[in-house]
Scaffold this motif. Structure first.
Motif, PDB file in Angstrom:
ATOM      1  N   ASN A 163       0.790  -1.231   0.000  1.00 28.67           N
ATOM      2  CA  ASN A 163       0.000   0.000   0.000  1.00 28.67           C
ATOM      3  C   ASN A 163       0.823   1.283   0.000  1.00 28.67           C
ATOM      4  OD1 ASN A 163      -2.321  -1.461  -0.138  1.00 28.67           O
ATOM      5  ND2 ASN A 163      -3.301  -0.508   1.620  1.00 28.67           N
ATOM      6  N   PRO A 164       1.883   1.391   0.831  1.00 27.72           N
ATOM      7  CA  PRO A 164       2.655   2.638   0.781  1.00 27.72           C
ATOM      8  C   PRO A 164       3.226   2.928  -0.604  1.00 27.72           C
ATOM      9  CG  PRO A 164       3.176   1.413   2.771  1.00 27.72           C
ATOM     10  CD  PRO A 164       2.325   0.501   1.917  1.00 27.72           C
ATOM     11  N   LYS A 165       3.648   1.888  -1.339  1.00 32.45           N
ATOM     12  CA  LYS A 165       4.173   2.090  -2.688  1.00 32.45           C
ATOM     13  C   LYS A 165       3.069   2.488  -3.660  1.00 32.45           C
ATOM     14  CE  LYS A 165       8.024  -1.200  -2.409  1.00 32.45           C
ATOM     15  NZ  LYS A 165       8.631  -2.407  -3.024  1.00 32.45           N
ATOM     16  N   LEU A 166       1.861   2.015  -3.407  1.00 35.78           N
ATOM     17  CA  LEU A 166       0.748   2.289  -4.311  1.00 35.78           C
ATOM     18  C   LEU A 166       0.092   3.637  -4.043  1.00 35.78           C
ATOM     19  CD1 LEU A 166      -0.989  -1.222  -4.311  1.00 35.78           C
ATOM     20  CD2 LEU A 166       0.549  -0.291  -6.045  1.00 35.78           C
ATOM     21  N   GLY A 167       0.540   4.330  -3.006  1.00 41.72           N
ATOM     22  CA  GLY A 167      -0.067   5.615  -2.685  1.00 41.72           C
ATOM     23  C   GLY A 167      -1.348   5.486  -1.900  1.00 41.72           C
ATOM     24  N   ILE A 168      -1.491   4.396  -1.142  1.00 45.32           N
ATOM     25  CA  ILE A 168      -2.642   4.215  -0.251  1.00 45.32           C
ATOM     26  C   ILE A 168      -2.135   4.469   1.161  1.00 45.32           C
ATOM     27  CG2 ILE A 168      -4.390   2.612   0.600  1.00 45.32           C
ATOM     28  CD1 ILE A 168      -4.160   1.154  -2.092  1.00 45.32           C
ATOM     29  N   GLU A 169      -2.622   5.540   1.783  1.00 48.18           N
ATOM     30  CA  GLU A 169      -2.055   6.006   3.043  1.00 48.18           C
ATOM     31  C   GLU A 169      -2.986   5.755   4.216  1.00 48.18           C
ATOM     32  OE1 GLU A 169      -1.078  10.102   2.511  1.00 48.18           O
ATOM     33  OE2 GLU A 169       0.468   9.705   0.991  1.00 48.18           O
ATOM     34  N   GLY A 170      -2.376   5.395   5.341  1.00 48.59           N
ATOM     35  CA  GLY A 170      -3.115   5.316   6.597  1.00 48.59           C
ATOM     36  C   GLY A 170      -3.717   3.975   6.924  1.00 48.59           C
ATOM     37  N   GLY A 171      -3.515   2.967   6.087  1.00 48.93           N
ATOM     38  CA  GLY A 171      -4.104   1.677   6.414  1.00 48.93           C
ATOM     39  C   GLY A 171      -4.069   0.709   5.259  1.00 48.93           C
ATOM     40  N   ILE A 172      -4.749  -0.410   5.442  1.00 51.24           N
ATOM     41  CA  ILE A 172      -4.793  -1.452   4.432  1.00 51.24           C
ATOM     42  C   ILE A 172      -5.983  -1.233   3.502  1.00 51.24           C
ATOM     43  CG2 ILE A 172      -3.660  -3.120   5.950  1.00 51.24           C
ATOM     44  CD1 ILE A 172      -6.413  -4.450   6.331  1.00 51.24           C
ATOM     45  N   SER A 173      -6.064  -2.047   2.467  1.00 54.24           N
ATOM     46  CA  SER A 173      -7.191  -2.007   1.542  1.00 54.24           C
ATOM     47  C   SER A 173      -8.167  -3.125   1.877  1.00 54.24           C
ATOM     48  CB  SER A 173      -6.697  -2.191   0.102  1.00 54.24           C
ATOM     49  OG  SER A 173      -5.744  -1.224  -0.233  1.00 54.24           O
ATOM     50  N   VAL A 174      -9.421  -2.879   1.589  1.00 53.37           N
ATOM     51  CA  VAL A 174     -10.437  -3.925   1.701  1.00 53.37           C
ATOM     52  C   VAL A 174     -10.530  -4.573   0.328  1.00 53.37           C
ATOM     53  CG1 VAL A 174     -12.839  -4.455   2.247  1.00 53.37           C
ATOM     54  CG2 VAL A 174     -11.637  -2.652   3.509  1.00 53.37           C
ATOM     55  N   LEU A 175      -9.986  -5.771   0.217  1.00 54.41           N
ATOM     56  CA  LEU A 175      -9.759  -6.413  -1.070  1.00 54.41           C
ATOM     57  C   LEU A 175     -10.556  -7.695  -1.224  1.00 54.41           C
ATOM     58  CD1 LEU A 175      -5.859  -6.127  -1.132  1.00 54.41           C
ATOM     59  CD2 LEU A 175      -7.460  -4.679  -2.374  1.00 54.41           C
ATOM     60  N   GLY A 176     -10.514  -8.226  -2.451  1.00 55.81           N
ATOM     61  CA  GLY A 176     -11.093  -9.531  -2.743  1.00 55.81           C
ATOM     62  C   GLY A 176     -11.799  -9.519  -4.072  1.00 55.81           C
ATOM     63  N   THR A 177     -11.601 -10.572  -4.830  1.00 59.64           N
ATOM     64  CA  THR A 177     -12.315 -10.730  -6.102  1.00 59.64           C
ATOM     65  C   THR A 177     -13.237 -11.938  -6.054  1.00 59.64           C
ATOM     66  OG1 THR A 177     -10.379 -11.896  -6.963  1.00 59.64           O
ATOM     67  CG2 THR A 177     -10.596  -9.571  -7.523  1.00 59.64           C
ATOM     68  N   SER A 178     -12.706 -13.072  -5.611  1.00 58.43           N
ATOM     69  CA  SER A 178     -13.545 -14.273  -5.474  1.00 58.43           C
ATOM     70  C   SER A 178     -14.157 -14.369  -4.092  1.00 58.43           C
ATOM     71  CB  SER A 178     -12.713 -15.530  -5.738  1.00 58.43           C
ATOM     72  OG  SER A 178     -11.760 -15.724  -4.710  1.00 58.43           O
ATOM     73  N   GLY A 179     -13.625 -13.582  -3.142  1.00 55.11           N
ATOM     74  CA  GLY A 179     -14.087 -13.668  -1.758  1.00 55.11           C
ATOM     75  C   GLY A 179     -13.324 -14.677  -0.937  1.00 55.11           C
ATOM     76  N   ILE A 180     -12.508 -15.487  -1.612  1.00 53.61           N
ATOM     77  CA  ILE A 180     -11.764 -16.562  -0.961  1.00 53.61           C
ATOM     78  C   ILE A 180     -10.269 -16.278  -1.087  1.00 53.61           C
ATOM     79  CG2 ILE A 180     -11.309 -19.057  -0.926  1.00 53.61           C
ATOM     80  CD1 ILE A 180     -14.152 -18.296  -0.140  1.00 53.61           C
ATOM     81  N   VAL A 181      -9.523 -16.542  -0.025  1.00 57.89           N
ATOM     82  CA  VAL A 181      -8.070 -16.434  -0.061  1.00 57.89           C
ATOM     83  C   VAL A 181      -7.495 -17.801  -0.383  1.00 57.89           C
ATOM     84  CG1 VAL A 181      -5.987 -15.987   1.279  1.00 57.89           C
ATOM     85  CG2 VAL A 181      -8.005 -14.558   1.613  1.00 57.89           C
ATOM     86  N   GLU A 182      -6.838 -17.903  -1.529  1.00 57.44           N
ATOM     87  CA  GLU A 182      -6.148 -19.139  -1.883  1.00 57.44           C
ATOM     88  C   GLU A 182      -4.724 -19.061  -1.349  1.00 57.44           C
ATOM     89  OE1 GLU A 182      -7.588 -21.637  -3.063  1.00 57.44           O
ATOM     90  OE2 GLU A 182      -9.463 -20.778  -3.811  1.00 57.44           O
TER      91      GLU A 182
END
Length: 399
Positions: free
Chosen positions: A170-189
C-alpha cells in the motif's frame, strides 16, 4: 508422506461484508446475531461469527475476525469492524460510495487513495469494487426484508490496519493510513501466485498512469538494496518482479513502457541469460551450465587442460558466488559477464513482444557490479535525475 492440503480462507472484503450484514441485522431487528452468512462471488458460502457487538436505537457495531486459512496473510486474525446507522435528514454524507440509499465509507486503519490508477477514486477509502458490491448487496437485502425505507450509512474500520499496511504494497501504491479492503472471489487461496502477479501488474499500471515510460525491474530485496546502496536509486520508479521475469516484462510492455532497467543478483539473472522466464527453482536449476556457456567462448587462450579444469570447477560450484570466484581467478569473469548481460538483454527485448529498450546490471555482494549493458549507465542517470525532480516536487507541495 502425502502433502497436507492447504486450507483456504476469506478475504478482507468477505469479512467486511459479513460484519456489515451483521450490523445491519442488529440495527434493523434490534437483536444480537450469533453468526452471519454471505455468498462470495466465487460461489462459496462464508459463515463467520460476529464479535464485540453493540446495539443502540440508531446504530449497531460488530467485528468479524479475519481467517486467511493457511495463507501467510498479514491481516490474518485482524478484527474487521462495521457499523450501520440511520442517515439523518439534511443531505448525503460526503466522500462515500453510494448504491441507491446505502452509503459506504471507511475509518481507522482503512487506507485512503492518494494516487490515480487504482480501482478507487483519489480521496476515497480503499474499499475495492467487489467488496463494495458485496457490502451493498448484503445490507440492501437486510434492509428490504426489514421494511426499512430510509438511508443507511455503513462504515468499515480495522484498528490494526495502519500498522499492518507497513507490511503490504500500500505505501508504494499511494494508499495512506491503512490497508485495503480487497477480494475478487471472496476466498483467499494460500500462496497464490496469481495474487502476486496481480500486484505486479497493478504497480506497473499505476506507474504508467503517472506518465512513467521507463521502469526498473528487480527480482527482490537483494536487488532493491543494491539499487539503493550502490546505484543510489530507490525503487520509487520500479517494481519487484519476484520470479516472474518474462511475465513482468510483458506486463510492462503492455502498459506502454519503452525502457527497462533490469537489476539483480547473478544467482537469479544468470538463469535469464539461458532463456529462463520464471526463475523459481521448481522450474529447474541450470545456473552453472549457463554460467559456463557464457564463459566458454572466451577461453580460447587457455590450454586444453586449463579449459577442462575451469569447466569442471564452474559446473561443480555449489553457488554462483563460487562460480564467479573461479572465473575471476582464471581471468574469464569480465568477458563471461559481458556475454551474460547481453543475453539477458536479448531475452528481455524478445519477451516484450514490442519495441522496448532493455538495459541490465548484475552483481554479487562480494564483487559488486559484475556486468552492465552498454546503455545501462545512461539509463541509470536518467532515473536519478527523475528521482531528484520528484523529490523536489514533493518538497514544494509540502510548503
Amino acid at each position: 508422506m502425502e502433502e497436507r492440503k492447504l486450507r483456504s480462507g476469506f478475504t478482507t472484503g468477505t469479512c467486511a461484508a459479513c460484519a456489515a450484514k451483521a450490523a445491519a441485522v442488529m440495527l434493523l431487528k434490534q437483536e444480537a446475531v450469533e453468526s452471519v452468512q454471505v455468498m462470495t462471488p466465487g460461489g462459496t458460502r462464508a459463515e463467520l461469527f460476529p464479535e464485540e457487538a453493540v446495539i443502540t436505537e440508531n446504530s449497531a457495531v460488530c467485528a468479524v475476525r479475519k481467517d486467511a486459512g493457511d495463507d501467510p496473510d498479514v491481516t490474518d486474525k485482524a478484527l474487521i469492524y462495521a457499523s450501520v446507522e440511520y442517515i439523518k435528514d439534511g443531505g448525503d454524507p460526503e466522500n462515500c460510495y453510494r448504491n441507491d440509499r446505502i452509503f459506504l465509507t471507511g475509518g481507522q486503519g482503512v487506507g485512503i487513495v492518494t494516487k490515480p490508477g487504482l480501482a478507487c477514486p483519489v480521496g476515497f477509502y480503499a474499499i475495492n469494487p467487489v467488496p463494495r458490491k458485496m457490502i451493498f448487496d448484503e445490507v440492501e437485502a437486510v434492509a428490504h426484508l426489514a421494511g426499512c425505507e430510509g438511508g443507511l450509512l455503513v462504515r468499515i474500520w480495522i484498528p490494526e490496519g495502519e500498522r499492518l499496511a507497513l507490511s503490504t504494497f500500500n505505501p508504494k501504491l499511494g494508499i495512506e493510513g491503512g490497508i485495503s479492503v480487497l477480494g475478487t472471489s471472496g476466498i483467499v487461496e494460500p500462496m497464490s501466485e496469481s495474487a502476486l502477479k496481480a500486484t505486479i501488474q497493478l504497480e506497473l499500471h499505476m506507474k504508467a498512469v503517472e506518465g512513467q515510460r521507463e521502469v526498473i525491474l528487480t527480482p527482490g530485496n537483494y536487488g532493491e538494496n543494491f539499487l539503493r546502496e550502490t546505484l543510489k536509486l530507490s525503487l520509487s520508479q520500479g517494481v519487484q518482479c519476484s520470479n516472474f521475469v518474462r511475465e513482468s516484462v510483458l506486463m510492462a510492455a503492455d502498459e506502454g513502457m519503452d525502457g527497462l532497467l533490469f537489476v539483480g543478483h547473478i544467482g537469479k539473472l544468470i538463469k535469464v541469460a539461458g532463456g529462463v522466464g520464471n526463475t523459481h527453482s521448481k522450474y529447474g536449476d541450470r545456473r552453472m551450465e549457463i554460467m559456463w556457456d557464457c564463459a566458454r567462448s572466451h577461453c580460447g587462450k587457455l590450454s586444453e587442460r586449463d579449459r577442462s579444469r575451469l569447466k569442471e570447477q564452474v559446473l561443480d560450484s555449489n553457488t554462483t558466488e563460487e562460480a564467479v570466484r573461479r572465473l575471476n581467478e582464471a581471468g574469464m569473469l569480465k568477458p563471461a559477464m559481458e556475454t551474460a548481460v547481453e543475453r539477458i538483454r536479448h531475452y528481455l527485448e524478445v519477451w516484450s513482444e514490442r519495441p522496448v529498450r532493455a538495459e541490465v546490471v548484475t552483481f554479487t555482494n562480494g564483487y559488486g557490479i559484475l556486468g552492465m549493458t552498454r546503455g545501462a549507465v545512461a539509463m541509470i542517470d536518467t532515473f536519478r535525475v527523475r528521482e531528484k525532480a520528484n523529490e523536489i516536487q514533493k518538497e514544494q507541495e509540502k510548503r
